[in-house]
Design an enzyme around this catalytic site. Structure first.
Site, PDB file in Angstrom:
ATOM      1  CB  SER A 184      -0.902   0.029   1.229  1.00 49.75           C
ATOM      2  OG  SER A 184      -1.712  -1.110   1.292  1.00 49.75           O
TER       3      SER A 184
HETATM    4  N1  SAH Z   1      -0.982  -4.850   4.199  1.00 46.94           N
HETATM    5  C1  SAH Z   1      -0.221  -5.090   2.989  1.00 46.94           C
HETATM    6  C2  SAH Z   1      -0.955  -4.695   1.716  1.00 46.94           C
HETATM    7  C3  SAH Z   1      -1.664  -5.847   1.247  1.00 46.94           C
HETATM    8  S1  SAH Z   1      -2.445  -5.851  -0.330  1.00 46.94           S
HETATM    9  C4  SAH Z   1       1.118  -4.412   3.027  1.00 46.94           C
HETATM   10  O1  SAH Z   1       1.408  -3.704   3.979  1.00 46.94           O
HETATM   11  O2  SAH Z   1       1.893  -4.626   2.103  1.00 46.94           O
HETATM   12  C5  SAH Z   1      -3.829  -6.878   0.181  1.00 46.94           C
HETATM   13  C6  SAH Z   1      -3.476  -8.305   0.551  1.00 46.94           C
HETATM   14  O3  SAH Z   1      -4.699  -8.904   0.996  1.00 46.94           O
HETATM   15  C7  SAH Z   1      -2.988  -9.163  -0.600  1.00 46.94           C
HETATM   16  O4  SAH Z   1      -1.756  -9.739  -0.248  1.00 46.94           O
HETATM   17  C8  SAH Z   1      -4.070 -10.229  -0.773  1.00 46.94           C
HETATM   18  O5  SAH Z   1      -3.567 -11.499  -1.155  1.00 46.94           O
HETATM   19  C9  SAH Z   1      -4.670 -10.272   0.621  1.00 46.94           C
HETATM   20  N2  SAH Z   1      -6.045 -10.790   0.720  1.00 46.94           N
HETATM   21  C10 SAH Z   1      -7.088 -10.586  -0.110  1.00 46.94           C
HETATM   22  N3  SAH Z   1      -8.192 -11.203   0.350  1.00 46.94           N
HETATM   23  C11 SAH Z   1      -7.842 -11.809   1.530  1.00 46.94           C
HETATM   24  C12 SAH Z   1      -8.549 -12.601   2.499  1.00 46.94           C
HETATM   25  N4  SAH Z   1      -9.849 -12.902   2.356  1.00 46.94           N
HETATM   26  N5  SAH Z   1      -7.873 -13.045   3.577  1.00 46.94           N
HETATM   27  C13 SAH Z   1      -6.558 -12.747   3.760  1.00 46.94           C
HETATM   28  N6  SAH Z   1      -5.838 -12.017   2.874  1.00 46.94           N
HETATM   29  C14 SAH Z   1      -6.469 -11.543   1.766  1.00 46.94           C
END
Ligand code: SAH
Length: 230
Positions: free
Chosen positions: A70
């Site tokens: 992000s």
């Molecule tokens: N917090 C992260 C940004 C993540 S992007 C950072 O600091 O880099 C969003 C993430 O959510 C992705 O890796 C995706 O695979 C995950 N995701 C999407 N749906 C999800 C779910 N139902 N449960 C767990 N993770 C999920």
């Protein structure tokens, strides 16, 4: 790399981090503890090597496997809304690169994080361990929360949720003299989401206060019914 050049690199990254902190301040982030954490986490380690030179620009970057780290502003914004205190138990849904989890660790929280993408989680867990960030991680569908460690003082969802998953609400801490648990979650479809904070105000099923903030755009939260590649 020789010692000297790696020391120079560290100095360069530190200066870039300080500039990033100033940028976030200019863009309206006021919580000093959040800004301090941004100033401490080596974001360049959380992006792909090809993007290291851009690690301290205020932008989202690809981390492979179709996912992104992000934008720093977004991480700082969500973290500010969480109102993290040292020792708080915080659940993150969507570990991704691990950057948000590292920020929470720097703030003294006890961090739990769920990621649905197994290879990504394995890589990220190794990095967090390597950097000394102690995060409890789990592979699975974060829309169900993580009941074993509930209740949480804060839950942060880092992917776009079409609607708020009920289990996340019930896993928020009830208020006991202090403020109840907070859920910070971007709510909306693929076109854009409204950052939403839900605070638990009592023990009943309707004891939740909802506040809405700015619009953002996240990658979708995928629940297990439409799991195609986990
Ligand atoms: N917090 C992260 C940004 C993540 S992007 C950072 O600091 O880099 C969003 C993430 O959510 C992705 O890796 C995706 O695979 C995950 N995701 C999407 N749906 C999800 C779910 N139902 N449960 C767990 N993770 C999920």
């Amino acid at each position: 790399m020789t010692n000297t050049s790696s020391q120079n690199d560290n100095g360069t990254y530190r200066r870039r981090r300080e500039r990033l902190v100033q940028t976030l301040r200019d863009r309206g982030i006021q919580d000093d503890r959040v800004l301090q954490a941004v100033g401490a986490v080596p974001r360049h380690k959380f992006v792909e090597p090809a993007f290291r030179s851009r690690a301290y620009a205020d932008e989202a970057l690809p981390i492979g496997m179709d996912q992104t780290i992000s934008q720093p502003f977004t991480v700082a914004y969500q973290t500010s809304l969480l109102k993290v205190q040292p020792q708080d138990r915080i659940l993150e849904v969507g570990t991704g690169s691990g950057y948000q989890a590292a920020i929470l660790c720097e703030m003294g929280a006890r961090v739990f994080s769920i990621e649905r993408h197994k290879p990504l989680l394995a890589r990220t867990k190794a990095l967090l361990d390597d950097l000394g960030y102690s995060v409890r991680t789990r592979h699975g569908d974060g829309t169900k929360g993580w009941p074993a460690f509930a209740p949480y003082d804060g839950i942060v969802v880092t992917a776009a949720a079409p609607k708020i998953p009920d289990p996340l609400l019930t896993q928020l801490r009830e208020p006991n003299g202090t403020r109840g648990g907070r859920l910070v979650i971007p709510v909306g479809g693929r076109g854009g989401q409204t950052m939403t904070r839900v605070t638990r105000s009592g023990s009943g099923p309707h004891d939740y206060d909802r506040e809405e903030y700015h619009n953002f755009r996240f990658v979708p939260l995928v629940d297990e019914n439409d799991d195609e590649d986990a």
